[in-house]
Enzyme design. Structure first.
Site, PDB file in Angstrom:
ATOM      1  N   SER A  26       0.869  -1.105   0.107  1.00  0.00           N
ATOM      2  CA  SER A  26       0.031  -0.023   0.041  1.00  0.00           C
ATOM      3  C   SER A  26       0.696   1.158   0.201  1.00  0.00           C
ATOM      4  O   SER A  26       1.978   1.289   0.489  1.00  0.00           O
ATOM      5  CB  SER A  26      -0.805  -0.124   1.213  1.00  0.00           C
ATOM      6  OG  SER A  26      -1.831  -1.243   1.312  1.00  0.00           O
TER       7      SER A  26
HETATM    8  N1  SAM Z   1      -0.560  -4.771   4.350  1.00  0.00           N
HETATM    9  C1  SAM Z   1      -0.101  -5.111   2.991  1.00  0.00           C
HETATM   10  C2  SAM Z   1       1.321  -4.632   2.903  1.00  0.00           C
HETATM   11  O1  SAM Z   1       1.872  -3.928   3.915  1.00  0.00           O
HETATM   12  O2  SAM Z   1       2.170  -4.811   2.072  1.00  0.00           O
HETATM   13  C3  SAM Z   1      -0.801  -4.552   1.761  1.00  0.00           C
HETATM   14  C4  SAM Z   1      -0.961  -5.746   1.106  1.00  0.00           C
HETATM   15  S1  SAM Z   1      -2.102  -5.751  -0.394  1.00  0.00           S
HETATM   16  C5  SAM Z   1      -2.704  -3.986  -0.535  1.00  0.00           C
HETATM   17  C6  SAM Z   1      -3.556  -6.655   0.373  1.00  0.00           C
HETATM   18  C7  SAM Z   1      -3.169  -8.083   0.492  1.00  0.00           C
HETATM   19  O3  SAM Z   1      -4.429  -8.436   1.006  1.00  0.00           O
HETATM   20  C8  SAM Z   1      -2.722  -8.827  -0.580  1.00  0.00           C
HETATM   21  O4  SAM Z   1      -1.526  -9.512  -0.408  1.00  0.00           O
HETATM   22  C9  SAM Z   1      -3.887  -9.970  -0.501  1.00  0.00           C
HETATM   23  O5  SAM Z   1      -3.280 -11.070  -1.084  1.00  0.00           O
HETATM   24  C10 SAM Z   1      -4.258 -10.037   0.819  1.00  0.00           C
HETATM   25  N2  SAM Z   1      -5.673 -10.421   0.726  1.00  0.00           N
HETATM   26  C11 SAM Z   1      -6.645 -10.631  -0.100  1.00  0.00           C
HETATM   27  N3  SAM Z   1      -7.897 -11.127   0.251  1.00  0.00           N
HETATM   28  C12 SAM Z   1      -7.361 -11.832   1.648  1.00  0.00           C
HETATM   29  C13 SAM Z   1      -8.002 -12.845   2.580  1.00  0.00           C
HETATM   30  N4  SAM Z   1      -9.296 -13.302   2.357  1.00  0.00           N
HETATM   31  N5  SAM Z   1      -7.294 -13.134   3.580  1.00  0.00           N
HETATM   32  C14 SAM Z   1      -5.943 -12.765   3.769  1.00  0.00           C
HETATM   33  N6  SAM Z   1      -5.320 -12.024   2.725  1.00  0.00           N
HETATM   34  C15 SAM Z   1      -6.036 -11.448   1.778  1.00  0.00           C
END
Ligand code: SAM
Length: 220
Positions: free
Chosen positions: A68
């Site tokens: 993000s």
């Molecule tokens: N917090 C992260 C960072 O600091 O890099 C941001 C990551 S990205 C914006 C959102 C993440 O949510 C992705 O890696 C995606 O794979 C994960 N995601 C989406 N749906 C999910 C779920 N149901 N359970 C766990 N992770 C999930």
């Protein structure tokens, strides 16, 4: 990865610049700004983007996912109002950068990621920072992580179609759930407070654009 404590001062000037930019955009929490100022974000993104690491931008991290934008990380963390020792559930470990910010604010972090390669990579990096207060899991975060609940704070870092009730149920009384809610291109940041007797308070903030939250209680 072994660089973690070796060149923490690298890009210090760029980090200071980023912090000033975030302050101008309305981030006022010294704890949050201090965390962003101390964490080498360039470790959390692919090496080819290193010189851009302290721009206020999201970057690809593999598996079609992104780290993000720093403003988004700062905004969500500020809304969480972390106190030392808070147990925080994060849905969407991704690169591990948000988890690192939470740890730096004094939280005990439980973070779930659905893509195993991202979780493994983030784990290797984050365990150099703080092992004791970090717990990672691969799975569907829309179901929460019941065995460690209740959490004082829950943060969802992917865009949800609605607020999963199961996450609210795993929140401690007085706790905050911060989650982007909307369609697949735009979401409003929402903060839910769990009040006495299962009552809730909802606050709605500005628009953001996240990758989708995919799972049983998210997008199918
Ligand atoms: N917090 C992260 C960072 O600091 O890099 C941001 C990551 S990205 C914006 C959102 C993440 O949510 C992705 O890696 C995606 O794979 C994960 N995601 C989406 N749906 C999910 C779920 N149901 N359970 C766990 N992770 C999930």
């Amino acid at each position: 990865m072994h660089r973690i404590y070796e060149d923490t001062y690298k890009h210090k000037g760029l980090r200071n610049g980023l912090v000033e930019k975030l302050r101008l955009k309305g981030i006022h929490s010294d704890i949050v700004l201090g965390a962003i100022n101390s964490i080498p974000r360039h470790y959390f993104i692919p090496a080819e983007f290193e010189i851009h690491a302290y721009e206020d931008k999201a970057f690809p991290i593999g598996e079609g996912q992104t780290i993000s934008q720093p403003y988004t990380v700062a905004f969500q963390t500020q809304l969480l109002d972390i106190k030392a020792g808070d147990r925080v559930l994060e849905i969407g470990t991704g690169s591990g950068y948000q988890a690192s910010v939470l740890l730096s604010c004094g939280a005990i972090v439980y973070s779930i990621e659905r893509h195993e390669p991202l979780s493994v990579k983030a784990g290797k990096l984050l365990h150099k920072l703080n092992t004791k207060h970090l717990h990672l899991k691969v799975g569907d975060g829309t179901k929460g992580w019941l065995e460690h609940s209740p959490y004082q704070k829950i943060i969802v870092t992917a865009g949800a179609p609605s607020v999963p009730k199961v996450l609210f149920n795993q929140l401690a009384e007085g706790g905050y759930l911060v989650i982007p809610v909307g369609n697949d291109s735009k979401q409003k940041m929402v903060r839910i407070t769990r009040l006495e007797g299962n009552e809730l308070k909802t606050e709605i903030f500005e628009d953001f654009s996240f990758v989708p939250l995919i799972g049983e209680n998210g997008w199918k």
